[in-house]
Design an enzyme around this catalytic site. Structure first.
Site, short mmCIF file in Angstrom:
data_model
loop_
_atom_site.label_atom_id
_atom_site.label_comp_id
_atom_site.label_asym_id
_atom_site.label_seq_id
_atom_site.Cartn_x
_atom_site.Cartn_y
_atom_site.Cartn_z
N ASP A 24 -9.67 -3.17 -0.04
CA ASP A 24 -8.51 -3.87 0.51
C ASP A 24 -8.87 -4.62 1.79
O ASP A 24 -8.50 -5.78 1.96
CB ASP A 24 -7.39 -2.87 0.79
CG ASP A 24 -6.12 -3.54 1.30
OD1 ASP A 24 -5.44 -4.18 0.48
OD2 ASP A 24 -5.83 -3.43 2.50
N THR B 210 0.81 -1.22 0.00
CA THR B 210 0.00 0.00 0.00
C THR B 210 0.84 1.27 0.00
O THR B 210 0.56 2.21 -0.76
CB THR B 210 -0.92 -0.01 1.23
OG1 THR B 210 -1.82 -1.10 1.09
CG2 THR B 210 -1.70 1.28 1.36
ZN LIG Z 1 -3.12 -1.33 -0.34
#
Ligand SMILES: [Zn+2]
Length: 545
Positions: free
Chosen positions: A293, A83
């Site tokens: 996510d 991320t």
């Molecule tokens: Zn991510």
């Protein structure tokens, strides 16, 4: 405003699907005047594979974006598909090798803390900051964001970031944000000392009220029915869930479409209250929607949960764009993702992928370090590991380091689940890749997220069918972070009212976004890793100004 905020939150919580197909493609030429507001959206973990699977189902915000300039093979080209690195590329135009954000966490043995772990979006020098309870900061980001470039050109430009994760807001916002808000534990918060603007006060109260109530199961859209099949994963059964949750269950709220609804409502509220896109200079808002996510990690990609999540996000994005339209703002959207993902091995094995497996516990810095220490007669911990990066402990005498690195590489390379173990010297000697990202070598992928100050002495890459979670847990069954295309490929979608639109199936990169947006703003930028993408489907060239 309050009515809109509550309506937006309710819209995310209740499944009211927009049935309109969005505005149809206009034959008008691509607008030549700069937009007043850049809306940069990152959908955390939205892989190109997932987008391809669902693109014909979308009727809301995604359907609108599909009428713009569509790049279905955008690449977060680097090996470390996490991320923080992914978000660091989107608005800087630079690869993680230059943003300095090589992973979500790395090892810094000079830091005075037992685990030596540093979080990408923290200031480890702040009193009391630890790798788990960190003080958020943008200090690790080594380059400016598009918002900073816009401010340098015209100080009246404003940069706002709001996200479901701190690292998304911070890496897209950069060092000079006017507002920056992210979800943390059970509220939207910011850097210490920042005052909550009224829209955040209202949003936090509305979200708290939402979480305090139980949530009934969301309806299952017709196209999700075939995906609703229970799968046993460890001690859990998942795959047919519909986001029902008990009163007060904050973690279930986070891994649900309602989190994205709240983020988009706050973004709309900030746009309205700050009059973004209505000043003398262009403004930019970065929005990180993170529920995809959290849902992907908790339930995988192939069940009812992800199907409902994407349908809800499509609807919420549609409402968000409709709201901006109703305010007559001239805005340019880009939507992409920080990385992709793949489904969990338990469901993959049921769906024609019998070779899918979870990583063996033997593939660890601790285990290999202990074995090497015993074999070579070196006392204490020999290796430290953080995700794929392996570091030789500072306590090891310098004269012994080369032999230890060579032995660690040999042992990792001998493991059946390991595709490659590249030494820092091998990665550093690899030129930065320049060709299409779909054909880069593993060493080139590693080079794109290698920083000699922060990267390990060795980088371990698992084979294509190995999931990096050894033991699945509640909220964590599937993941990403590999150098393979299911984790590297993401959609990149540009849309602006009046834009004719086209689709370019060949590979481009997320580092191309910042120079592309800069060109639409008439902003001269240089020295970026990415290149400007011409958003005009005909003879016109949006990169020429
Ligand atoms: Zn991510």
């Amino acid at each position: 405003m309050r009515a809109f905020l509550l309506a937006a939150l309710a819209l995310a919580a209740a499944p009211a699907f927009a049935q309109n197909a969005g505005p149809s493609a206009s034959p008008a030429p691509t607008p030549s005047t700069p937009p007043k507001l850049i809306v940069a959206i990152s959908v955390d973990q939205l892989s190109a594979d997932l987008f391809a699977e669902y693109r014909n189902r979308f009727t809301g915000g995604f359907a609108r974006l599909l009428q713009g300039a569509v790049f279905p093979s955008g690449y977060q080209g680097h090996a470390s598909t996490e991320t923080c690195p992914g978000h660091s590329t989107i608005l800087t135009g630079m690869r993680p090798a230059r943003t300095g954000i090589i992973a979500n966490n790395w090892i810094d043995q000079k830091v005075a803390r037992a685990d030596k772990q540093v979080y990408c979006a923290e200031d480890e020098r702040a009193p009391g900051s630890t790798s788990k309870a960190y003080t958020t900061s943008a200090i690790h980001l080594k380059v400016p964001t598009l918002g900073e470039m816009m401010k340098a050109a015209n100080p009246a430009s404003r940069m706002v970031a709001v996200a479901g994760k701190d690292r998304a807001a911070i890496m897209m916002g950069g060092h000079k944000v006017d507002e920056l808000w992210y979800w943390k534990d059970k509220t939207f918060t910011s850097y210490a000392g920042r005052t909550e603007p009224p829209v955040l006060v209202r949003a936090n109260a509305a979200v708290a009220a939402l979480i305090a109530k139980p949530q009934e199961a969301l309806p299952l859209p017709g196209f999700c029915k075939g995906m609703s099949q229970p799968v046993r994963v460890g001690e859990q059964t998942i795959g047919a869930g519909r986001f029902e949750r008990a009163a007060g269950d904050v973690r279930a709220f986070r891994a649900s479409p309602a989190l994205d609804g709240a983020v988009l409502a706050i973004a709309a509220g900030l746009i309205q209250d700050m009059k973004l896109g209505r000043g003398a200079a262009p403004d930019i808002i970065a929005i990180g929607v993170a529920a995809t996510d959290f849902v992907g990690h908790a339930y995988g990609l192939g069940g009812s949960e992800m199907c409902i999540q994407l349908a809800e996000l499509d609807s919420a994005l549609g409402s968000f764009f409709d709201t901006l339209d109703s305010w007559n703002i001239d805005y340019q959207i880009v939507l992409t993702a920080d990385h992709g993902a793949r489904d969990m091995p338990e469901r993959q094995r049921q769906r024609a992928m019998p070779m899918e497996a979870r990583v063996s516990p033997e593939v660890s810095a601790k285990a290999v370090g202990a074995a090497i220490g015993a074999a070579l007669g070196v006392a204490g911990p020999v290796l430290l590991g953080s995700e794929g990066d392996i570091y030789v402990a500072d306590d090891v005498p310098a004269a012994r380091r080369p032999a230890i690195i060579a032995e660690a590489a040999r042992r990792f390379r001998a493991m059946p689940q390991v595709a490659a173990a590249l030494t820092a010297a091998e990665i550093a000697a690899t030129p930065m890749p320049t060709g299409p990202p779909d054909i880069w070598t593993l060493a080139e992928r590693a080079r794109a997220s290698y920083d000699p100050e922060r990267s390990g002495d060795l980088l371990i890459m698992l084979k294509p069918h190995v999931t990096g979670i050894a033991t699945p847990g509640v909220g964590y069954v599937a993941t990403h972070g590999s150098p393979w295309d299911h984790d590297r490929r993401v959609p990149i979608l540009f849309w602006r009212k009046g834009m004719a639109g086209f689709e370019q199936p060949r590979s481009v990169e997320t580092i191309d976004i910042a120079p592309t947006l800069a060109a639409t703003l008439g902003l001269k930028v240089s020295g970026l890793d990415g290149r400007c993408l011409d958003l005009d489907p005909g003879a016109g060239d949006t990169c020429r100004f």
